[in-house]
Write a protein that holds these residues in place. Structure first.
Motif, PDB file in Angstrom:
ATOM      1  N   SER A 181      -7.845   0.770  -2.680  1.00  0.00           N
ATOM      2  CA  SER A 181      -8.919   0.043  -2.000  1.00  0.00           C
ATOM      3  C   SER A 181      -9.069  -1.370  -2.586  1.00  0.00           C
ATOM      4  O   SER A 181      -9.232  -2.355  -1.842  1.00  0.00           O
ATOM      5  CB  SER A 181     -10.214   0.842  -2.168  1.00  0.00           C
ATOM      6  N   ARG A 182      -8.962  -1.471  -3.931  1.00  0.00           N
ATOM      7  CA  ARG A 182      -9.057  -2.799  -4.567  1.00  0.00           C
ATOM      8  C   ARG A 182      -7.866  -3.679  -4.183  1.00  0.00           C
ATOM      9  O   ARG A 182      -8.002  -4.875  -3.996  1.00  0.00           O
ATOM     10  CB  ARG A 182      -9.125  -2.641  -6.100  1.00  0.00           C
ATOM     11  N   LEU A 183      -6.691  -3.047  -4.073  1.00  0.00           N
ATOM     12  CA  LEU A 183      -5.487  -3.803  -3.673  1.00  0.00           C
ATOM     13  C   LEU A 183      -5.689  -4.421  -2.289  1.00  0.00           C
ATOM     14  O   LEU A 183      -5.408  -5.604  -2.066  1.00  0.00           O
ATOM     15  CB  LEU A 183      -4.267  -2.864  -3.648  1.00  0.00           C
ATOM     16  N   ARG A 184      -6.208  -3.618  -1.351  1.00  0.00           N
ATOM     17  CA  ARG A 184      -6.433  -4.124   0.013  1.00  0.00           C
ATOM     18  C   ARG A 184      -7.423  -5.284   0.000  1.00  0.00           C
ATOM     19  O   ARG A 184      -7.219  -6.301   0.664  1.00  0.00           O
ATOM     20  CB  ARG A 184      -6.956  -2.996   0.918  1.00  0.00           C
ATOM     21  N   THR A 185      -8.514  -5.110  -0.748  1.00  0.00           N
ATOM     22  CA  THR A 185      -9.532  -6.167  -0.823  1.00  0.00           C
ATOM     23  C   THR A 185      -8.932  -7.432  -1.432  1.00  0.00           C
ATOM     24  O   THR A 185      -9.166  -8.540  -0.936  1.00  0.00           O
ATOM     25  CB  THR A 185     -10.725  -5.686  -1.676  1.00  0.00           C
ATOM     26  N   ALA A 186      -8.137  -7.242  -2.487  1.00  0.00           N
ATOM     27  CA  ALA A 186      -7.567  -8.405  -3.180  1.00  0.00           C
ATOM     28  C   ALA A 186      -6.549  -9.137  -2.307  1.00  0.00           C
ATOM     29  O   ALA A 186      -6.394 -10.357  -2.420  1.00  0.00           O
ATOM     30  CB  ALA A 186      -6.911  -7.955  -4.477  1.00  0.00           C
TER      31      ALA A 186
ATOM     32  N   GLU B 124       0.829  -1.204   0.000  1.00  0.00           N
ATOM     33  CA  GLU B 124       0.000   0.000   0.000  1.00  0.00           C
ATOM     34  C   GLU B 124       0.870   1.263   0.000  1.00  0.00           C
ATOM     35  O   GLU B 124       0.580   2.229  -0.723  1.00  0.00           O
ATOM     36  CB  GLU B 124      -0.928  -0.015   1.228  1.00  0.00           C
TER      37      GLU B 124
ATOM     38  N   ALA C 247      -9.268   4.422  -5.391  1.00  0.00           N
ATOM     39  CA  ALA C 247     -10.040   3.224  -5.761  1.00  0.00           C
ATOM     40  C   ALA C 247      -9.119   2.029  -6.001  1.00  0.00           C
ATOM     41  O   ALA C 247      -9.432   0.901  -5.602  1.00  0.00           O
ATOM     42  CB  ALA C 247     -10.855   3.511  -7.022  1.00  0.00           C
ATOM     43  N   VAL C 248      -7.977   2.285  -6.634  1.00  0.00           N
ATOM     44  CA  VAL C 248      -7.025   1.199  -6.915  1.00  0.00           C
ATOM     45  C   VAL C 248      -6.449   0.654  -5.602  1.00  0.00           C
ATOM     46  O   VAL C 248      -6.342  -0.569  -5.415  1.00  0.00           O
ATOM     47  CB  VAL C 248      -5.886   1.708  -7.849  1.00  0.00           C
TER      48      VAL C 248
END
Lengths: 246, 225
Positions: free
Chosen positions: A87-92, A73, A84-85
């Motif tokens: 946030s997607r990295l954390r979710t992934a 991160e 947004a990217v």
């Protein structure tokens, strides 16, 4: 202290404010702060604050592997990735870091070390116990340090780097080692604890234990029968039996 | 035998460290019952009693996988209480009395963990605006307060558990005709927990074979003794 060392130190307390709502989120934010302050030093105060806020959002992973996400991160923020990217990295990352960590550590090296210590403690006593504490913490520190560096190096590509790394293979090996070590320990602990008991008492104890294990494995009962519940039931019954004064 | 005030203070401090180690900081294996109870035995002057208590309580802890938001018993401070009990009674009763104290304490400890997490969540909600604004000070306060809360929880459990252990060890166990049944019952539960947990965790593939090889090796080691 350098920002990386500060982050590493803070990762030891990544679950200090664990909640069911944010899981490790606050701890991850706390660990990321020194690195974010460093890499975003030239950006505006608002940009830094926004990055800190993002880092403290909901996040779940194995605590020993949270450094991978912290590093990735921070690198993504440094590279100017959008909110947004990130946030997607954390979710992934949540799923793989949780699953790999649970397999490697909770179901792998921890029961493996504990099983070995249980088996060895009969002969080596407290030294076997102290040895696994030292080994565990050396392994754990090395893993956390490696994970943080991997994240800082790979950034948004950390997911693929994780899959290419030694972790998935090590997780499988660690679980096999754990299965062997726990299997090794059980007969030795039973023998040590039942030393001096008569054959009939040994047989009854083993029968009750094996029946309990079977009940806790059966699909119909496995969700309700836990080791603790069985233990409490048996202790309750034993208190009734033991209650007769000589 | 009654522990000295120094031993009691040492045990309570160790109980606090062990309780913190489980989740908050540093998760360095100190909270495993084998470690927690053995060191407790060392602190109260009977390593073997603590070790025996720790070995059997560890069998129960092997059944637990602290995954994600799962709710589980807390064997850490419970093992300290069990270790005190195991160290203060005769060797044949160490396992039984340790289980009598340690197992209910593990259930209570698990409940306090959930309460702690709810309290942490309340603390986050109170600082939600500051956290959302990226206030580093608010994040630090949450971390610090979480650790303090957990330390308080662990200390409270250590006081209750150690106190109960000392009271239970004052019972004249030798006058009970079947007191050893307690040790066998605690061990039987431990076998069920460890073996059941290992079989479930091993699944159906190679790990189950490794478990079988381990069990066979352990049995051979015992038979060769």
């Amino acid at each position: 202290m350098k920002p990386r060392s500060q982050a590493l130190l803070r990762l030891f307390a990544v679950q200090a404010s664990y909640t069911y709502e944010r899981m490790l989120g606050i701890g991850v934010g706390h660990a990321a702060m020194p690195l974010l302050r460093n890499v975003l030093a030239t950006r505006s105060a608002r940009a830094r604050h926004e990055a800190v806020a993002r880092s403290a959002d909901f996040f779940n992973a194995h605590p020993y592997l949270a450094g991978v996400a912290v590093g990735a991160e921070v690198k993504a923020e440094q590279d100017g990735a959008s909110s947004a990217v990130i946030s997607r990295l954390r979710t992934a990352l949540s799923g793989p870091l949780g699953s790999l960590g649970d397999q490697l550590i909770w179901a792998g090296w921890v029961p493996a070390l504990v099983g070995v210590a249980l088996a060895a403690a009969t002969w080596a006593g407290i030294w076997a116990v102290l040895a696994i504490v030292v080994i565990h913490n050396l392994l754990r520190f090395r893993l956390m340090s490696w994970g943080l560096d991997l994240g800082l190096r790979e950034g948004l590509g950390v997911g693929a780097a994780l899959q290419r790394s030694w972790l998935p293979r090590a997780a499988k090996d660690a679980q096999r080692a754990a299965a062997f070590a726990v299997g090794l320990a059980i007969p030795i602990v039973v023998w040590r604890t039942l030393a001096g008991a008569s054959r009939i008492h040994v047989t009854i104890t083993l029968l009750v234990g094996l029946t309990g294990a079977a009940v806790s494995v059966l699909p119909a009962t496995r969700s309700r029968v836990t080791g603790l519940r069985l233990g409490l039931l048996l202790v309750g019954l034993a208190v009734l039996v033991a209650g007769g004064v000589r | 035998m009654m522990p000295s005030p120094v031993e009691i203070v040492g045990t309570l401090a160790w109980g606090t460290v062990v309780g913190l180690d489980l989740v908050s900081v540093p998760q360095g294996l100190l909270s495993r019952p084998l470690v927690a109870a053995t060191v407790t035995g060392l602190l109260v002057g009977n390593i073997t009693g603590g070790l025996m208590a720790g070995m059997v309580l560890e069998l129960y802890a092997l059944d637990v996988l602290p995954i994600g938001a799962s709710r589980y018993p807390d064997y850490s401070v419970a093992a300290v209480a069990g270790g005190v009990a195991g160290a203060l009674v005769t060797p044949t009763l160490a396992v039984g009395v340790a289980g009598l104290i340690g197992l209910p304490m593990a259930a209570v400890g698990g409940w306090t963990l959930q309460t702690l997490r709810r309290r942490n969540a309340l603390s986050v909600r109170r600082r939600l605006e500051r956290v959302a604004a990226g206030d580093g000070r608010a994040i630090w306060e949450l971390q610090r307060n979480g650790m303090l809360r957990d330390a308080l929880r662990s200390f409270g459990l250590a006081v209750i558990g150690s106190g109960l252990a000392i009271v239970v060890t004052r019972v004249p166990w030798d006058e009970f005709a079947n007191a050893r049944v307690l040790s066998w019952a605690v061990l039987a539960g431990g076998i069920a927990a460890a073996l059941g947990g290992a079989v479930r965790s091993a699944g159906r593939g190679a790990r189950r074979r490794w478990l079988a090889v381990g069990l066979a090796t352990g049995t051979i080691v015992v038979l060769l003794r």
